[in-house]
Design an enzyme around this catalytic site. Sequence first.
Site, PDB file in Angstrom:
ATOM      1  N   GLY A 184      76.471 108.606  94.755  1.00 51.43           N
ATOM      2  CA  GLY A 184      77.417 107.724  94.054  1.00 51.43           C
ATOM      3  C   GLY A 184      76.438 106.604  93.259  1.00 51.43           C
ATOM      4  O   GLY A 184      75.526 105.908  94.181  1.00 51.43           O
TER       5      GLY A 184
ATOM      6  N   PHE B 198      72.156 107.758  97.145  1.00 52.32           N
ATOM      7  CA  PHE B 198      72.541 108.918  97.648  1.00 52.32           C
ATOM      8  C   PHE B 198      72.727 108.692  99.478  1.00 52.32           C
ATOM      9  O   PHE B 198      71.965 107.710  99.835  1.00 52.32           O
ATOM     10  CB  PHE B 198      71.487 110.148  97.745  1.00 52.32           C
TER      11      PHE B 198
ATOM     12  N   CYS C 156      85.118 111.799 100.063  1.00 50.36           N
ATOM     13  CA  CYS C 156      84.837 112.040  98.533  1.00 50.36           C
ATOM     14  C   CYS C 156      86.030 112.872  97.844  1.00 50.36           C
ATOM     15  O   CYS C 156      85.963 113.289  97.004  1.00 50.36           O
ATOM     16  CB  CYS C 156      83.529 112.874  98.398  1.00 50.36           C
TER      17      CYS C 156
END
Length: 215
Positions: free
Chosen positions: A145, A157, A174
């Site tokens: 992200g 990450f 997610c």
Amino acid sequence: MEHDDIEWRVEPGLTGYDEAVAAMEARAAAIHEGRARELVWLVEHPPLYTAGTSADAAELLDPRFPVFRSGRGGRHTYHGPGQRVGYLMLDLGERGRDVRAFVHALEGWMAATLGRLGIDCYAVPGRVGLWTRAGGQEAKIGAIGVRVRRWVTLHGFSVNIAPDLSHFGGIVPCGLPEFPVTSLSALGKSVNMATFDAALALGFPAFIASLAASR
């Protein structure tokens, strides 16, 4: 570790999320202004959930840990002990100004790192992050992200080394309820943070070179 004048910092202990975001944003601003070097910052957080810019409140199932709004892309994710989080403050103004190429290169770096540790993983178009097979089905082992402000990257990450996977049960990770989450430990790989970081560092020059190639 240093490469191309980029600082590499491993933070001991657990770092609070608000503290990390404040430090990251200050460093990114300084990089943009030419007052600081680029930085790869590796941390662990205490148990918490973050909500990205696309987060759906319905996917926060059981807020058993603090929930933080995050400026990164994506939906809800979990951070906690046993998970390596990497915050990347890199100047894309000097590295191609291509966010898609940056994310693709980041996925490749993560996949190569896990490959060195005996985990066959891969990126899937339309599903940002790192995937592998566990128990006969696809499972997510790493999340990505990022945010880019004035062409300097923020966030980065996370890779599951040996976290408590039950903690992911408080969210729909997610926004993908059909896929489980796994870790190196769950896949039978006994790897400590130092070993993971060393594998990560080995692939860092190739990651940076791939960004230079995208210019």
